[in-house]
Design a protein around this motif. Structure first.
Motif, PDB file in Angstrom:
ATOM      1  N   VAL A 210     -11.964   0.588 -15.926  1.00  0.00           N
ATOM      2  CA  VAL A 210     -11.072  -0.408 -14.940  1.00  0.00           C
ATOM      3  C   VAL A 210      -9.740  -0.854 -15.999  1.00  0.00           C
ATOM      4  CG1 VAL A 210     -13.050  -0.752 -13.302  1.00  0.00           C
ATOM      5  CG2 VAL A 210     -12.688  -2.160 -16.029  1.00  0.00           C
ATOM      6  N   PRO A 211      -8.897  -0.989 -15.339  1.00  0.00           N
ATOM      7  CA  PRO A 211      -7.872  -1.546 -16.468  1.00  0.00           C
ATOM      8  C   PRO A 211      -8.120  -2.713 -16.210  1.00  0.00           C
ATOM      9  CG  PRO A 211      -7.552  -1.171 -13.830  1.00  0.00           C
ATOM     10  CD  PRO A 211      -8.294  -0.760 -14.047  1.00  0.00           C
ATOM     11  N   VAL A 212      -7.333  -3.311 -17.276  1.00  0.00           N
ATOM     12  CA  VAL A 212      -7.538  -4.598 -18.010  1.00  0.00           C
ATOM     13  C   VAL A 212      -6.502  -5.386 -17.915  1.00  0.00           C
ATOM     14  CG1 VAL A 212      -8.805  -4.091 -20.301  1.00  0.00           C
ATOM     15  CG2 VAL A 212      -6.645  -4.307 -20.252  1.00  0.00           C
ATOM     16  N   GLU A 213      -5.703  -4.487 -17.294  1.00  0.00           N
ATOM     17  CA  GLU A 213      -4.335  -6.102 -17.199  1.00  0.00           C
ATOM     18  C   GLU A 213      -4.378  -5.887 -15.398  1.00  0.00           C
ATOM     19  OE1 GLU A 213      -1.391  -4.442 -19.558  1.00  0.00           O
ATOM     20  OE2 GLU A 213      -1.769  -5.280 -20.842  1.00  0.00           O
ATOM     21  N   PRO A 214      -3.122  -6.962 -14.716  1.00  0.00           N
ATOM     22  CA  PRO A 214      -2.945  -6.303 -13.384  1.00  0.00           C
ATOM     23  C   PRO A 214      -2.380  -5.073 -13.089  1.00  0.00           C
ATOM     24  CG  PRO A 214      -2.804  -8.472 -13.684  1.00  0.00           C
ATOM     25  CD  PRO A 214      -3.081  -7.828 -15.181  1.00  0.00           C
ATOM     26  N   VAL A 215      -2.690  -4.609 -11.738  1.00  0.00           N
ATOM     27  CA  VAL A 215      -1.744  -3.353 -11.305  1.00  0.00           C
ATOM     28  C   VAL A 215      -1.118  -3.713 -10.555  1.00  0.00           C
ATOM     29  CG1 VAL A 215      -3.972  -2.129 -12.308  1.00  0.00           C
ATOM     30  CG2 VAL A 215      -4.093  -2.603 -10.063  1.00  0.00           C
ATOM     31  N   GLU A 216       0.316  -2.681 -10.416  1.00  0.00           N
ATOM     32  CA  GLU A 216       1.211  -2.679  -9.365  1.00  0.00           C
ATOM     33  C   GLU A 216       0.514  -1.435  -7.921  1.00  0.00           C
ATOM     34  OE1 GLU A 216       4.860  -2.955  -9.923  1.00  0.00           O
ATOM     35  OE2 GLU A 216       5.118  -5.443 -10.555  1.00  0.00           O
ATOM     36  N   VAL A 217       0.486  -2.323  -7.317  1.00  0.00           N
ATOM     37  CA  VAL A 217       0.484  -0.724  -6.205  1.00  0.00           C
ATOM     38  C   VAL A 217       1.192  -0.746  -4.978  1.00  0.00           C
ATOM     39  CG1 VAL A 217      -0.907   0.531  -4.963  1.00  0.00           C
ATOM     40  CG2 VAL A 217      -1.879  -1.093  -6.377  1.00  0.00           C
ATOM     41  N   GLU A 218       1.624   0.484  -4.198  1.00  0.00           N
ATOM     42  CA  GLU A 218       2.761   0.545  -3.716  1.00  0.00           C
ATOM     43  C   GLU A 218       1.981  -0.053  -1.673  1.00  0.00           C
ATOM     44  OE1 GLU A 218       4.828   3.929  -3.455  1.00  0.00           O
ATOM     45  OE2 GLU A 218       5.992   3.459  -5.405  1.00  0.00           O
ATOM     46  N   ARG A 219       2.827  -0.695  -0.923  1.00  0.00           N
ATOM     47  CA  ARG A 219       2.445  -1.213   0.390  1.00  0.00           C
ATOM     48  C   ARG A 219       3.526  -0.448   0.884  1.00  0.00           C
ATOM     49  NH1 ARG A 219       3.450  -6.630   1.328  1.00  0.00           N
ATOM     50  NH2 ARG A 219       1.339  -7.220   1.080  1.00  0.00           N
ATOM     51  N   MET A 220       2.911   0.842   1.925  1.00  0.00           N
ATOM     52  CA  MET A 220       3.825   1.815   3.073  1.00  0.00           C
ATOM     53  C   MET A 220       3.700   1.236   4.355  1.00  0.00           C
ATOM     54  SD  MET A 220       3.872   4.965   0.400  1.00  0.00           S
ATOM     55  CE  MET A 220       1.568   5.016  -0.052  1.00  0.00           C
ATOM     56  N   THR A 221       4.299   1.975   5.115  1.00  0.00           N
ATOM     57  CA  THR A 221       4.076   1.924   6.937  1.00  0.00           C
ATOM     58  C   THR A 221       4.363   3.639   6.900  1.00  0.00           C
ATOM     59  OG1 THR A 221       4.740  -0.139   7.341  1.00  0.00           O
ATOM     60  CG2 THR A 221       5.078   1.287   8.557  1.00  0.00           C
ATOM     61  N   TYR A 222       4.357   3.396   7.964  1.00  0.00           N
ATOM     62  CA  TYR A 222       3.930   5.652   8.041  1.00  0.00           C
ATOM     63  C   TYR A 222       3.860   5.587   9.904  1.00  0.00           C
ATOM     64  CZ  TYR A 222       3.591   7.908   4.202  1.00  0.00           C
ATOM     65  OH  TYR A 222       3.601   7.988   1.729  1.00  0.00           O
ATOM     66  N   THR A 223       5.124   6.614  10.255  1.00  0.00           N
ATOM     67  CA  THR A 223       4.627   7.547  11.464  1.00  0.00           C
ATOM     68  C   THR A 223       3.857   7.805  10.978  1.00  0.00           C
ATOM     69  OG1 THR A 223       7.091   8.768  11.503  1.00  0.00           O
ATOM     70  CG2 THR A 223       7.435   6.463  11.943  1.00  0.00           C
ATOM     71  N   THR A 224       3.113   8.039  12.379  1.00  0.00           N
ATOM     72  CA  THR A 224       2.447   9.129  12.444  1.00  0.00           C
ATOM     73  C   THR A 224       2.373  10.409  13.523  1.00  0.00           C
ATOM     74  OG1 THR A 224       0.727   8.221  14.292  1.00  0.00           O
ATOM     75  CG2 THR A 224       0.544   7.836  11.873  1.00  0.00           C
ATOM     76  N   SER A 225       2.368  11.887  13.545  1.00  0.00           N
ATOM     77  CA  SER A 225       1.751  12.719  14.556  1.00  0.00           C
ATOM     78  C   SER A 225       0.830  12.992  14.839  1.00  0.00           C
ATOM     79  CB  SER A 225       2.975  13.671  14.511  1.00  0.00           C
ATOM     80  OG  SER A 225       4.213  13.263  13.883  1.00  0.00           O
ATOM     81  N   LEU A 358      -7.326  13.336  14.865  1.00  0.00           N
ATOM     82  CA  LEU A 358      -6.414  14.152  15.569  1.00  0.00           C
ATOM     83  C   LEU A 358      -4.951  13.733  15.278  1.00  0.00           C
ATOM     84  CD1 LEU A 358      -8.839  14.928  18.301  1.00  0.00           C
ATOM     85  CD2 LEU A 358      -7.545  16.518  16.519  1.00  0.00           C
ATOM     86  N   PHE A 359      -4.435  12.931  14.039  1.00  0.00           N
ATOM     87  CA  PHE A 359      -2.816  12.676  13.458  1.00  0.00           C
ATOM     88  C   PHE A 359      -2.764  12.269  12.055  1.00  0.00           C
ATOM     89  CE2 PHE A 359      -5.445   9.070  12.749  1.00  0.00           C
ATOM     90  CZ  PHE A 359      -5.055   8.524  11.895  1.00  0.00           C
ATOM     91  N   ASP A 360      -1.871  13.220  11.545  1.00  0.00           N
ATOM     92  CA  ASP A 360      -1.148  13.426  10.444  1.00  0.00           C
ATOM     93  C   ASP A 360      -0.011  12.200  10.253  1.00  0.00           C
ATOM     94  OD1 ASP A 360       0.738  14.202  11.776  1.00  0.00           O
ATOM     95  OD2 ASP A 360       0.453  16.668  10.744  1.00  0.00           O
ATOM     96  N   LEU A 361       0.465  12.278   8.687  1.00  0.00           N
ATOM     97  CA  LEU A 361       1.097  11.081   8.467  1.00  0.00           C
ATOM     98  C   LEU A 361       2.483  11.891   8.715  1.00  0.00           C
ATOM     99  CD1 LEU A 361      -0.567   8.905   5.896  1.00  0.00           C
ATOM    100  CD2 LEU A 361      -0.504   8.273   8.249  1.00  0.00           C
ATOM    101  N   ASP A 362       3.395  11.370   9.002  1.00  0.00           N
ATOM    102  CA  ASP A 362       4.982  11.657   8.843  1.00  0.00           C
ATOM    103  C   ASP A 362       5.023  11.706   7.047  1.00  0.00           C
ATOM    104  OD1 ASP A 362       4.846  12.058  11.293  1.00  0.00           O
ATOM    105  OD2 ASP A 362       6.183  10.887  11.733  1.00  0.00           O
TER     106      ASP A 362
END
Length: 441
Positions: A210-225, A358-362
């Motif tokens: 595990v990492p010993v320091e805080p980690v940055e991760v992305e929050r994202m929004t996607y349209t789906t088909s 039954l969907f995928d991310l754009d």
């Protein structure tokens, strides 16, 4: 006189033609059905693309070992994929086939530990390295981890293969350039610590990092088909024209009287079942990982990046699971359920079940990506130890993953959290100070 009649006739004809053209322009409508068919043909082609084994069998962590210090190559970086792809291009030669460990090999100047989400069958791993199984004498079970290191005595790159179930280590020689390997050790990676050895307390360590320091991760929004269920009706039924739709308790299903596709979550997921009527349930000689990969590959299933995450054998039934990944991060839950994956079940040599979205991310997120800071991995362990019934010996994995939440019919958000695989179940770890739901969920 005749000349005047001709002019009059031409003028009347032109006026009539103008009226007809104007009427056609006013009443013209594009052929929407034709356009829709073209788009559907394009999407059918898209979800029918086949992939290679090395596209769906990838490491979940790469851990560098340098002078007693450990660090993690970030999963979302080019370096992660480039190292593994370069490793697969290396030639392998038999080395010490009767090594006893330890694992990872101590006393070497530098090494990289390759941790897979699930143990990889030997035949499958050798196929990824393009090695002839007939001339390479390896155990017939599965490889849990690799450790690629520089042999101090020969200044060459060698590799350990850890067979956890057999409690065995095999060492092989590689053609990986020692100079190029050294370059991989000089990256700006994330410092990690080993927090557990898991259930194996022999010299064959399978540490949890595990990492010993805080980690940055992305929050994202996607349209789906949406993916039309008719595509899979055509792929999975022998006679699609004989399939009939049924509606019971607001759940739609499709069956030919034997096989059946059932829709759930408002048609966003499907369960395919093919009952086994034969009394012959002898286990197939082909591993479920290879068999499930071939099944999904031949039925147009790789609509998004799915990575092998688990496989299991229970009595006569075998199952393999491929989890959705976005930018290298697994989507561990959907609306709180662990269902964002492709699951293939087999009894004997017959595929009896297939579950999938039954969907995928754009292709791209639709808004500006937000960076979210999560606590360090050490903080996760502290939170877990605060739980009354927490048993560290049942802790299998600690990692960042996404929870997918549906905003509307074609919009989802991906929210990062810490997750642990605890006693075979994924659980989310929360840090809501003072909240009653903090800890494992």
């Amino acid at each position: 006189m005749n000349y005047e009649h001709v002019k009059t006739g031409l003028l009347i004809g032109l006026v009539g033609l103008s009226i007809i053209l104007t009427w056609q322009l006013w009443t013209f409508q594009p052929d929407i059905n034709f356009l829709g068919e073209s788009e559907e043909l394009e999407r059918t082609s898209l979800i029918s693309e086949e992939v290679r084994l090395s596209d769906v069998i990838r490491p979940e962590k790469l851990i560098t070992h340098v002078d007693g210090q450990t660090a993690m190559i970030p999963r979302h970086t080019d370096a992660f994929d480039e190292f593994f792809d370069q490793l697969l291009q290396a030639e392998l030669d038999e080395g010490d086939m009767l090594a006893t460990g330890p694992f990872p090999k101590p006393g070497v100047s530098a090494g990289i530990e390759v941790i897979f989400p699930a143990a990889v069958p030997t035949d499958t791993l050798l196929a990824m390295f393009e090695v002839d199984r007939e001339v390479f004498n390896l155990p017939t079970s599965e490889v849990d981890r690799l450790y690629v290191y520089i042999d101090n005595n020969q200044d060459e790159v060698a590799m350990q293969l850890l067979f956890g179930e057999d409690e065995r280590v095999v060492e092989v020689e590689t053609s990986f350039s020692a100079n190029e390997f050294q370059e991989w050790m000089r990256g700006d990676y994330i410092p990690v610590t080993s927090v557990s050895q898991g259930p194996n307390h022999t010299q064959l360590h399978q540490h949890v990092y595990v990492p010993v320091e805080p980690v940055e991760v992305e929050r994202m929004t996607y349209t789906t088909s949406p993916i039309d269920v008719n595509y899979f009706i055509n792929e999975l039924f022998n006679e699609p024209n004989s399939v009939r739709a049924n509606l019971a308790d607001q759940n739609e299903s499709f069956t030919d009287g034997n096989r059946i596709i059932q829709l759930r979550n408002d048609g966003e997921f499907m369960d395919y079942n093919n009952p086994l009527f034969s009394e012959n349930q002898e286990r197939s000689s082909r591993h479920i990982v290879q068999n499930s990969f071939d099944f999904i590959n031949s039925h147009g299933g790789w609509s998004d990046p799915y990575i092998l995450s688990d496989w299991a054998v229970a009595d006569v039934r075998e199952e393999a699971e491929y989890m959705l990944h976005v930018d290298g991060t697994p989507v561990i839950s959907y609306e709180g359920q662990s269902i964002m994956s492709l699951k293939v079940g087999r009894i004997g040599s017959q595929i009896v079940s297939y579950e999938r979205p039954l969907f995928d991310l754009d292709n791209q997120p639709i808004n500006a990506i937000q960076r979210v800071e999560l606590p360090s991995g050490e903080a996760v362990l502290e939170r877990l130890n605060e739980q009354e019934y927490f048993d560290p010996n049942r802790l299998e994995k600690v990692m960042v993953g996404y929870e997918m939440n549906k905003q509307n019919v074609s919009l989802v958000t991906l929210e990062p959290y810490w997750y642990v695989l605890y006693d075979g179940q994924w659980q989310k770890v929360t840090f809501n100070d003072g909240a009653s739901e903090e800890g494992m969920q």
